[in-house]
Scaffold this motif. Structure first.
Motif, PDB file in Angstrom:
ATOM      1  N   SER A 143       3.362   2.232  -1.583  1.00 21.47           N
ATOM      2  CA  SER A 143       4.255   2.523  -2.919  1.00 21.47           C
ATOM      3  C   SER A 143       3.165   2.549  -3.940  1.00 21.47           C
ATOM      4  O   SER A 143       2.128   2.614  -3.816  1.00 21.47           O
ATOM      5  CB  SER A 143       5.087   1.239  -2.958  1.00 21.47           C
ATOM      6  OG  SER A 143       6.093   0.687  -2.001  1.00 21.47           O
ATOM      7  N   LYS A 144       3.799   3.099  -5.408  1.00 21.08           N
ATOM      8  CA  LYS A 144       2.933   3.203  -6.194  1.00 21.08           C
ATOM      9  C   LYS A 144       3.049   1.886  -7.055  1.00 21.08           C
ATOM     10  O   LYS A 144       4.096   1.329  -7.054  1.00 21.08           O
ATOM     11  CB  LYS A 144       3.485   4.350  -7.223  1.00 21.08           C
ATOM     12  CG  LYS A 144       3.220   5.728  -6.592  1.00 21.08           C
ATOM     13  CD  LYS A 144       1.819   6.037  -6.851  1.00 21.08           C
ATOM     14  CE  LYS A 144       1.557   7.673  -6.621  1.00 21.08           C
ATOM     15  NZ  LYS A 144       0.246   7.986  -6.597  1.00 21.08           N
ATOM     16  N   ARG A 145       2.120   1.273  -7.498  1.00 17.45           N
ATOM     17  CA  ARG A 145       1.897   0.110  -8.117  1.00 17.45           C
ATOM     18  C   ARG A 145       1.368   0.296  -9.531  1.00 17.45           C
ATOM     19  O   ARG A 145       0.879   1.163  -9.894  1.00 17.45           O
ATOM     20  CB  ARG A 145       0.604  -0.729  -7.348  1.00 17.45           C
ATOM     21  CG  ARG A 145       1.327  -1.103  -5.903  1.00 17.45           C
ATOM     22  CD  ARG A 145       0.271  -1.822  -5.255  1.00 17.45           C
ATOM     23  NE  ARG A 145      -0.072  -3.189  -5.694  1.00 17.45           N
ATOM     24  CZ  ARG A 145      -1.013  -3.925  -5.161  1.00 17.45           C
ATOM     25  NH1 ARG A 145      -1.777  -3.766  -4.072  1.00 17.45           N
ATOM     26  NH2 ARG A 145      -1.593  -5.128  -5.873  1.00 17.45           N
ATOM     27  N   CYS A 196       0.723  -1.035   0.024  1.00 18.10           N
ATOM     28  CA  CYS A 196       0.089   0.076  -0.043  1.00 18.10           C
ATOM     29  C   CYS A 196       0.860   1.260  -0.120  1.00 18.10           C
ATOM     30  O   CYS A 196       0.312   2.268  -0.662  1.00 18.10           O
ATOM     31  CB  CYS A 196      -0.944  -0.064   1.066  1.00 18.10           C
ATOM     32  SG  CYS A 196      -2.344  -1.056   0.944  1.00 18.10           S
ATOM     33  N   TRP A 201      -0.709  -0.647 -12.164  1.00 19.85           N
ATOM     34  CA  TRP A 201      -1.884  -1.693 -12.664  1.00 19.85           C
ATOM     35  C   TRP A 201      -2.261  -1.952 -13.725  1.00 19.85           C
ATOM     36  O   TRP A 201      -3.205  -2.570 -14.030  1.00 19.85           O
ATOM     37  CB  TRP A 201      -3.201  -0.668 -11.908  1.00 19.85           C
ATOM     38  CG  TRP A 201      -2.999  -0.605 -10.459  1.00 19.85           C
ATOM     39  CD1 TRP A 201      -2.798   0.486  -9.583  1.00 19.85           C
ATOM     40  CD2 TRP A 201      -3.452  -1.572  -9.559  1.00 19.85           C
ATOM     41  NE1 TRP A 201      -2.954   0.268  -8.244  1.00 19.85           N
ATOM     42  CE2 TRP A 201      -3.370  -1.048  -8.056  1.00 19.85           C
ATOM     43  CE3 TRP A 201      -3.601  -3.005  -9.418  1.00 19.85           C
ATOM     44  CZ2 TRP A 201      -3.288  -2.074  -6.814  1.00 19.85           C
ATOM     45  CZ3 TRP A 201      -3.702  -3.608  -8.488  1.00 19.85           C
ATOM     46  CH2 TRP A 201      -3.544  -3.327  -7.285  1.00 19.85           C
ATOM     47  N   GLU A 247      -0.418   6.128  -2.872  1.00 20.51           N
ATOM     48  CA  GLU A 247      -1.424   5.129  -3.199  1.00 20.51           C
ATOM     49  C   GLU A 247      -3.030   5.565  -2.877  1.00 20.51           C
ATOM     50  O   GLU A 247      -3.269   5.869  -1.530  1.00 20.51           O
ATOM     51  CB  GLU A 247      -1.341   3.662  -2.748  1.00 20.51           C
ATOM     52  CG  GLU A 247      -1.918   2.508  -3.850  1.00 20.51           C
ATOM     53  CD  GLU A 247      -1.673   2.528  -5.290  1.00 20.51           C
ATOM     54  OE1 GLU A 247      -2.177   1.565  -6.027  1.00 20.51           O
ATOM     55  OE2 GLU A 247      -0.621   3.402  -5.649  1.00 20.51           O
ATOM     56  N   LYS A 248      -3.583   5.891  -3.928  1.00 22.14           N
ATOM     57  CA  LYS A 248      -5.039   6.242  -3.654  1.00 22.14           C
ATOM     58  C   LYS A 248      -6.117   5.238  -3.309  1.00 22.14           C
ATOM     59  O   LYS A 248      -6.195   4.165  -3.862  1.00 22.14           O
ATOM     60  CB  LYS A 248      -5.469   7.416  -4.844  1.00 22.14           C
ATOM     61  CG  LYS A 248      -7.080   7.992  -4.663  1.00 22.14           C
ATOM     62  CD  LYS A 248      -7.406   8.838  -5.916  1.00 22.14           C
ATOM     63  CE  LYS A 248      -8.668   9.319  -5.606  1.00 22.14           C
ATOM     64  NZ  LYS A 248      -9.178  10.000  -6.935  1.00 22.14           N
ATOM     65  N   TYR A 261      -4.925   8.395   1.104  1.00 21.12           N
ATOM     66  CA  TYR A 261      -3.757   8.138   0.512  1.00 21.12           C
ATOM     67  C   TYR A 261      -2.827   7.539   1.261  1.00 21.12           C
ATOM     68  O   TYR A 261      -2.662   7.739   2.458  1.00 21.12           O
ATOM     69  CB  TYR A 261      -3.111   9.595   0.072  1.00 21.12           C
ATOM     70  CG  TYR A 261      -3.982  10.132  -0.756  1.00 21.12           C
ATOM     71  CD1 TYR A 261      -3.668   9.835  -2.535  1.00 21.12           C
ATOM     72  CD2 TYR A 261      -4.838  11.116  -0.830  1.00 21.12           C
ATOM     73  CE1 TYR A 261      -4.384  10.532  -3.301  1.00 21.12           C
ATOM     74  CE2 TYR A 261      -5.573  11.824  -1.589  1.00 21.12           C
ATOM     75  CZ  TYR A 261      -5.350  11.497  -3.083  1.00 21.12           C
ATOM     76  OH  TYR A 261      -6.225  12.149  -3.893  1.00 21.12           O
ATOM     77  N   SER A 262      -2.271   6.614   1.019  1.00 18.00           N
ATOM     78  CA  SER A 262      -0.908   6.015   1.843  1.00 18.00           C
ATOM     79  C   SER A 262       0.199   6.790   2.295  1.00 18.00           C
ATOM     80  O   SER A 262       0.465   7.693   1.526  1.00 18.00           O
ATOM     81  CB  SER A 262      -0.445   4.467   1.239  1.00 18.00           C
ATOM     82  OG  SER A 262       0.102   4.943  -0.092  1.00 18.00           O
TER      83      SER A 262
END
Length: 309
Positions: free
Chosen positions: A50-52, A48, A54, A71-72, A84-85
């Motif tokens: 980090s940016k993933r 969560c 998709w 991450e939203k 947001y994380s």
């Protein structure tokens, strides 16, 4: 009038779990290694925070964003607002004490005293062994700084008030011996949050009686993905799975030659961070299987993928 008084009380008196403890966690090599394992492969904090990507199966972490947050979790995915994380790297946490990080991770209260939204599993983390939490904090302190400003959460009314009631004091348990497979498996299942996704939820709460039987919905642009039943019912769950099959289902993604495929335009994605969980030891995955095998099977047919809305 009573409603106004109650709302005012909650707004100005909650959360009330007390100040952050005075902690100075020694960053030993053993702690950092244990924390790295937990944060990346069991509790999957890095999933969560980090940016993933998709556009690829199961949304692997985008290189260079590890721990950088942002991450939203928004209304389009069914959340009561926009969350947001947090950035876990020194870019944001260098001003936090170890005690403040500990209170956030295990109790759900940020440095500024605000209640964190429980999409972050602090209720679960507060039940882990305190030493494991210290290890995660020691590891997080070693992350390279990622320059990423993360907005504060904006929750809809009345969730913005009710959320203030969510933080709780930690109630740590000791790490069970791996030889006590069922208890050890239960510990890992709690840390990994299996029940959070593999149950039905209403208004952010697990529907009693649906634990592990699947049904949580993950809304996506092309439809809905639902978490499957992971009880041992042979018809609607994983009762026909052998332990070897269960372990291999995770470990296949640990193979360095395995590439997560790019999704087609109309394909639904899996929210499960397979690549991260694949880093669990085979022994730990076996313990999870044996814990699930010990649970009462539940008949719960789940349509995992529904295209369109």
């Amino acid at each position: 009038m009573l409603l106004i008084l109650a709302a005012t009380y909650v707004r100005f008196s909650k959360p009330d779990i007390g100040p952050a403890p005075a902690l100075n966690i020694e960053r030993t090599a053993a702690r950092i290694e244990r924390g790295k394992y937990l944060a990346n492969h069991v509790a999957v904090c890095m999933d969560c925070h980090s940016k993933r990507d998709w556009s690829s199966f199961s949304g692997p972490v985008i290189p260079g964003t590890l721990g950088g947050g942002g991450e939203k979790f928004g209304k389009e995915a069914g959340f009561p607002g926009t969350i947001y994380s947090t950035n876990l790297t020194p870019y944001q946490l260098s001003s936090w004490t170890d005690g403040e990080i500990y209170r956030a991770v295990t109790g759900g209260v940020g440095q500024d005293g605000r209640a964190l939204f429980p999409v972050m599993g602090y209720h679960r983390f507060g039940q882990m062994d305190k030493e494991d939490i210290y290890s995660i904090i020691a590891y997080v302190r070693t992350l390279p700084a990622v320059e990423n400003e993360v907005p504060l959460a904006e929750l809809d009314f009345p969730v913005n008030l009710l959320n203030r009631l969510s933080p709780v004091l930690a109630a740590h348990q000791s790490l069970p011996s791996p030889t006590d497979t069922i208890k050890y498996g239960a510990y890992l299942v709690n840390a990994a949050g299996c029940v959070d996704c593999h149950s039905k939820q209403e208004k952010g709460q697990i529907v009693p009686g649906t634990e592990f039987s699947g049904g949580m919905e993950f809304k996506q642009p092309n439809g809905i993905v639902r978490a499957p039943n992971i009880t041992m019912d042979p018809g609607t769950g994983i009762g026909s799975w052998t332990e070897e099959l269960f372990v291999n289902r995770f470990k296949i993604y640990a193979d360095s030659s395995y590439t997560l495929h790019k999704l087609t335009q109309d394909e639904l994605n899996s929210p499960m961070p397979w690549k991260m969980y694949a880093g669990m030891s085979s022994g730990d995955v076996k313990a999870i299987y044996r814990y699930l095998k010990n649970l009462k099977p539940k008949v719960s047919p789940i349509q995992v993928r529904s295209y369109g809305h």
